[in-house]
Design an enzyme around this catalytic site. Structure first.
Site, PDB file in Angstrom:
ATOM      1  N   LEU A  14      -1.172   3.451  -6.001  1.00 44.09           N
ATOM      2  CA  LEU A  14      -0.042   2.652  -5.431  1.00 44.09           C
ATOM      3  C   LEU A  14      -0.742   2.473  -3.776  1.00 44.09           C
ATOM      4  O   LEU A  14      -0.076   2.769  -2.876  1.00 44.09           O
ATOM      5  CB  LEU A  14       1.408   2.959  -5.408  1.00 44.09           C
ATOM      6  CG  LEU A  14       1.844   2.598  -6.569  1.00 44.09           C
ATOM      7  CD1 LEU A  14       3.404   3.444  -6.525  1.00 44.09           C
ATOM      8  CD2 LEU A  14       2.252   1.116  -6.851  1.00 44.09           C
ATOM      9  N   HIS A  15      -1.638   1.453  -3.610  1.00 45.65           N
ATOM     10  CA  HIS A  15      -2.335   1.267  -2.548  1.00 45.65           C
ATOM     11  C   HIS A  15      -2.566  -0.099  -2.503  1.00 45.65           C
ATOM     12  O   HIS A  15      -3.054  -0.877  -3.531  1.00 45.65           O
ATOM     13  CB  HIS A  15      -3.785   2.121  -2.368  1.00 45.65           C
ATOM     14  CG  HIS A  15      -3.594   3.718  -2.285  1.00 45.65           C
ATOM     15  ND1 HIS A  15      -2.985   4.250  -1.147  1.00 45.65           N
ATOM     16  CD2 HIS A  15      -3.683   4.657  -3.402  1.00 45.65           C
ATOM     17  CE1 HIS A  15      -2.772   5.732  -1.663  1.00 45.65           C
ATOM     18  NE2 HIS A  15      -3.134   5.714  -3.109  1.00 45.65           N
ATOM     19  N   ALA A  16      -2.570  -0.440  -1.210  1.00 46.11           N
ATOM     20  CA  ALA A  16      -2.976  -2.037  -1.048  1.00 46.11           C
ATOM     21  C   ALA A  16      -2.446  -2.885  -1.935  1.00 46.11           C
ATOM     22  O   ALA A  16      -1.223  -3.126  -2.051  1.00 46.11           O
ATOM     23  CB  ALA A  16      -4.241  -2.246  -0.698  1.00 46.11           C
TER      24      ALA A  16
END
Length: 93
Positions: A14-16
């Site tokens: 769950l990044h960018a």
């Protein structure tokens, strides 16, 4: 309290971009939802900073929860989005 446990389907976690997709979907659900890792406190799923702060990695289990009306359907849709690493909120769940 409705709850869904799901493994993050995005390889990068769950990044960018995936976090942005998830936060937009959580906001669009119209239901207050929290998200947490097994070893952390729940945070507001509609907050980009809070979701990024979890540091959820690909394959890691997260917990989505809500006690609002309509929570079951909203959590089903968000869980599918996360588990399958989709690019948008599924319309038919």
């Amino acid at each position: 309290m409705a709850e869904r446990r799901v493994n993050v389907g995005w390889a990068e976690g769950l990044h960018a971009r995936p976090a942005s997709i998830f936060v937009r979907a959580a906001t669009a659900s119209g239901v207050p939802v929290t998200i947490a890792k097994a070893d952390s406190s729940p945070v507001n799923a509609a907050s980009m900073l809070a979701v990024l702060g979890l540091g959820a990695q690909g394959g890691e289990e997260i917990v989505l929860a809500s006690d609002a009306d309509g929570a079951e359907a909203a959590l089903d849709r968000l869980a599918r989005l996360v588990a399958e690493g989709l690019d948008e909120l599924p319309e038919t769940v």
